[in-house]
Write an enzyme that holds these catalytic residues in place. Structure first.
Site, mmCIF file in Angstrom:
data_model
loop_
_atom_site.group_PDB
_atom_site.id
_atom_site.type_symbol
_atom_site.label_atom_id
_atom_site.label_comp_id
_atom_site.label_asym_id
_atom_site.label_seq_id
_atom_site.Cartn_x
_atom_site.Cartn_y
_atom_site.Cartn_z
ATOM 1 N N THR A 1 -13.209 1.791 0.554
ATOM 2 C CA THR A 1 -11.880 2.064 0.025
ATOM 3 C C THR A 1 -11.021 2.668 1.125
ATOM 4 O OG1 THR A 1 -10.700 3.066 -1.824
ATOM 5 C CG2 THR A 1 -12.596 4.299 -1.004
ATOM 6 N N LYS B 1 -10.469 -0.595 4.406
ATOM 7 C CA LYS B 1 -10.579 -1.968 3.898
ATOM 8 C C LYS B 1 -10.290 -3.052 4.942
ATOM 9 C CE LYS B 1 -9.646 -0.970 -0.964
ATOM 10 N NZ LYS B 1 -8.896 -1.353 -2.160
ATOM 11 N N ASN C 1 -13.294 -5.039 0.104
ATOM 12 C CA ASN C 1 -13.621 -3.820 -0.655
ATOM 13 C C ASN C 1 -15.081 -3.793 -1.094
ATOM 14 O OD1 ASN C 1 -13.607 -5.635 -2.825
ATOM 15 N ND2 ASN C 1 -12.853 -4.073 -4.236
ATOM 16 N N ASP D 1 -10.703 -6.835 -5.643
ATOM 17 C CA ASP D 1 -9.547 -6.163 -6.273
ATOM 18 C C ASP D 1 -8.658 -7.156 -7.026
ATOM 19 O OD1 ASP D 1 -10.059 -3.522 -5.537
ATOM 20 O OD2 ASP D 1 -8.993 -3.704 -3.633
ATOM 21 N N ASN E 1 10.048 -5.977 -2.419
ATOM 22 C CA ASN E 1 9.529 -4.760 -1.786
ATOM 23 C C ASN E 1 10.657 -3.970 -1.147
ATOM 24 O OD1 ASN E 1 7.232 -3.133 -1.232
ATOM 25 N ND2 ASN E 1 7.321 -3.757 0.923
ATOM 26 N N ARG E 2 10.446 -2.627 -1.135
ATOM 27 C CA ARG E 2 11.391 -1.712 -0.501
ATOM 28 C C ARG E 2 11.608 -2.132 0.954
ATOM 29 N NH1 ARG E 2 9.240 4.346 -0.666
ATOM 30 N NH2 ARG E 2 7.752 3.385 0.745
ATOM 31 N N THR E 3 10.532 -2.509 1.627
ATOM 32 C CA THR E 3 10.633 -3.076 2.981
ATOM 33 C C THR E 3 10.530 -4.591 2.805
ATOM 34 O OG1 THR E 3 9.337 -1.157 3.670
ATOM 35 C CG2 THR E 3 9.676 -2.895 5.326
ATOM 36 N N GLU F 1 10.772 -7.247 4.532
ATOM 37 C CA GLU F 1 10.042 -8.097 5.502
ATOM 38 C C GLU F 1 8.587 -8.281 5.067
ATOM 39 O OE1 GLU F 1 11.791 -5.305 6.409
ATOM 40 O OE2 GLU F 1 13.578 -6.394 7.101
ATOM 41 N N TYR G 1 -3.718 3.655 -12.617
ATOM 42 C CA TYR G 1 -4.449 4.114 -13.819
ATOM 43 C C TYR G 1 -4.560 5.629 -13.873
ATOM 44 C CZ TYR G 1 -8.604 4.302 -10.817
ATOM 45 O OH TYR G 1 -9.498 4.580 -9.814
ATOM 46 N N GLY H 1 -3.580 -0.153 -15.468
ATOM 47 C CA GLY H 1 -4.400 -0.472 -14.306
ATOM 48 C C GLY H 1 -5.891 -0.177 -14.429
HETATM 49 P P1 NAP Z 1 -0.040 0.749 -0.030
HETATM 50 O O1 NAP Z 1 -0.748 -0.315 0.748
HETATM 51 O O2 NAP Z 1 0.259 2.055 0.607
HETATM 52 O O3 NAP Z 1 1.341 0.070 -0.559
HETATM 53 C C1 NAP Z 1 2.262 0.846 -1.267
HETATM 54 C C2 NAP Z 1 3.381 -0.050 -1.802
HETATM 55 O O4 NAP Z 1 4.205 0.756 -2.649
HETATM 56 C C3 NAP Z 1 4.294 -0.636 -0.735
HETATM 57 O O5 NAP Z 1 4.768 -1.876 -1.175
HETATM 58 C C4 NAP Z 1 5.425 0.399 -0.695
HETATM 59 O O6 NAP Z 1 6.644 -0.125 -0.205
HETATM 60 C C5 NAP Z 1 5.562 0.709 -2.155
HETATM 61 N N1 NAP Z 1 6.165 2.003 -2.491
HETATM 62 C C6 NAP Z 1 5.637 3.243 -2.281
HETATM 63 N N2 NAP Z 1 6.459 4.182 -2.794
HETATM 64 C C7 NAP Z 1 7.519 3.527 -3.324
HETATM 65 C C8 NAP Z 1 8.706 3.948 -3.992
HETATM 66 N N3 NAP Z 1 8.961 5.248 -4.206
HETATM 67 N N4 NAP Z 1 9.586 2.991 -4.425
HETATM 68 C C9 NAP Z 1 9.317 1.676 -4.222
HETATM 69 N N5 NAP Z 1 8.229 1.223 -3.582
HETATM 70 C C10 NAP Z 1 7.328 2.141 -3.146
HETATM 71 O O7 NAP Z 1 -0.847 1.116 -1.368
HETATM 72 P P2 NAP Z 1 -1.836 0.166 -2.195
HETATM 73 O O8 NAP Z 1 -3.227 0.356 -1.689
HETATM 74 O O9 NAP Z 1 -1.258 -1.197 -2.229
HETATM 75 O O10 NAP Z 1 -1.794 0.846 -3.655
HETATM 76 C C11 NAP Z 1 -0.631 0.721 -4.477
HETATM 77 C C12 NAP Z 1 -0.933 1.247 -5.887
HETATM 78 O O11 NAP Z 1 -1.922 0.430 -6.508
HETATM 79 C C13 NAP Z 1 -1.480 2.672 -5.914
HETATM 80 O O12 NAP Z 1 -0.831 3.385 -6.946
HETATM 81 C C14 NAP Z 1 -2.943 2.495 -6.261
HETATM 82 O O13 NAP Z 1 -3.448 3.564 -7.031
HETATM 83 C C15 NAP Z 1 -2.901 1.235 -7.112
HETATM 84 N N6 NAP Z 1 -4.203 0.535 -7.053
HETATM 85 C C16 NAP Z 1 -4.884 0.391 -8.215
HETATM 86 C C17 NAP Z 1 -6.112 -0.242 -8.205
HETATM 87 C C18 NAP Z 1 -6.887 -0.382 -9.480
HETATM 88 O O14 NAP Z 1 -8.090 -0.658 -9.404
HETATM 89 N N7 NAP Z 1 -6.256 -0.268 -10.623
HETATM 90 C C19 NAP Z 1 -6.641 -0.760 -6.997
HETATM 91 C C20 NAP Z 1 -5.885 -0.610 -5.817
HETATM 92 C C21 NAP Z 1 -4.662 0.052 -5.864
HETATM 93 P P3 NAP Z 1 6.939 -0.180 1.403
HETATM 94 O O15 NAP Z 1 6.154 -1.359 1.916
HETATM 95 O O16 NAP Z 1 8.413 -0.392 1.492
HETATM 96 O O17 NAP Z 1 6.465 1.119 1.955
#
Ligand code: NAP
Length: 287
Positions: A70, A74, A95, A110, A159-161, A163, A229, A250
């Site tokens: 994790t 990853k 993962n 995932d 996405n916020r970013t 690109e 979740y 989730g």
């Molecule tokens: P990550 O790689 O850090 O990506 C985060 C994403 O969220 C990016 O697209 C980022 O945008 C965006 N973001 C963050 N804060 C934001 C805000 N305030 N407003 C709008 N966009 C925002 O994280 P990740 O690993 O993908 O995880 C994302 C979420 O999925 C987490 O909450 C995690 O707990 C959940 N998750 C759940 C499971 C499950 O088994 N249920 C598994 C994996 C992840 P930018 O690119 O612009 O920064």
């Protein structure tokens, strides 16, 4: 439930992460082993990035049967494995590691875990549907890949970013009609969405008041889903439900990503109900 004694035959498993103490995987996986009478043991290992190569060496040296990896490992872990499954290669992250008689094979469960949860818990079939993903981070990559392979009519990533959304949309263009946009340019695609998925971390504990998008913009009739979740129901889902939308949280993704790992490692059907109970109980105790 048959509780297996730990002995010299016990198959070893674990999760490598940093941090890792919050992980619910040991509880969930040990419950799964116990409930089918499989002689296995699963523990959590705090592994710093600079120790990852040695930790993977430990899987080989000690004969661990399987490991989950994790955050933050990853992507980096892929460099130390013998083989990467096609899906994991396309997603660009692993993962789950299977130790197949000394050969370490990397998978990503995932996205397929999410797709299975969507089907089992919400009865949603992606084929022919218009899907909007909010976010383009690591979790979005797995989810987008799994959904795109099921032939939706369109897959739009905001996405916020922007690109990062465009890059992901381009990578998935061979599968369906994809588009990567900023939130400002999302309105047209959002209006026709059958499924809207929050893959961002906006709303996750401790920032539970955040939302990825103003829920007033959600189209009537869409299924609204969130990968988060913790909390089990995000503010985004609460607001969507208050507007009459069907919602999907989730927790199922977490359970089914573990169920696939369990199945790859043991060849047995995962005891999904028992796994869910173990995680729900742990979350309720900590609330
Ligand atoms: P990550 O790689 O850090 O990506 C985060 C994403 O969220 C990016 O697209 C980022 O945008 C965006 N973001 C963050 N804060 C934001 C805000 N305030 N407003 C709008 N966009 C925002 O994280 P990740 O690993 O993908 O995880 C994302 C979420 O999925 C987490 O909450 C995690 O707990 C959940 N998750 C759940 C499971 C499950 O088994 N249920 C598994 C994996 C992840 P930018 O690119 O612009 O920064």
């Amino acid at each position: 439930m048959h509780q297996q004694a730990i002995d010299t035959e016990t198959a070893l498993f674990g999760v490598f992460g940093a941090p890792v103490r919050h992980s619910r995987s040991p509880l969930m996986m040990n419950r799964a082993f116990a409930s089918v009478g499989f002689n296995g043991l699963y523990a959590a290992f705090h592994v710093e990035p600079e120790q990852l190569a040695q930790a993977v060496g430990g899987i080989r040296a000690l004969g661990f049967r399987g490991v989950n990896v994790t955050i933050p490992h990853k992507v980096q872990v892929m460099a130390y494995l013998d083989e990467i499954d096609d899906g994991a290669r396309q997603i660009g992250a692993v993962n789950t590691i299977v130790n197949d008689n000394g050969k370490l094979i990397g998978y990503n469960t995932d996205g397929i875990g999410y797709a299975r949860s969507l089907q089992e818990e919400a009865g949603f079939e992606p084929s022919g549907k218009h899907i909007v993903l909010l976010g383009a981070g690591g979790a979005a990559r797995g989810v987008a890949w799994a959904l795109a392979r099921q032939h939706p009519a369109s897959l739009t990533i905001a996405n916020r970013t922007p690109e990062k959304a465009q890059e992901l949309a381009l990578a998935l263009a061979p599968y369906t009609d994809t588009l990567g946009v900023s939130y400002d340019a999302l309105a047209g695609r959002l209006a026709q969405a059958d499924l809207v998925v929050n893959t961002t971390s906006a709303g996750m504990h401790p920032h539970t008041s955040l939302m990825p998008l103003d829920p007033a913009l959600l189209p009537a009739g869409a299924l609204v889903s969130d990968l988060i979740y913790n909390p089990l129901t995000t503010r985004f889902l609460e607001r969507a439900a208050a507007q009459g939308a069907r919602t999907h949280g989730g927790l199922g993704m977490f359970i089914y990503q573990g169920a696939y790992a369990f199945e790859y490692w043991t060849g047995l059907s995962a005891p999904v109900q028992a796994m869910r109970q173990a995680v729900e109980h742990a979350l309720a105790v900590n609330e």
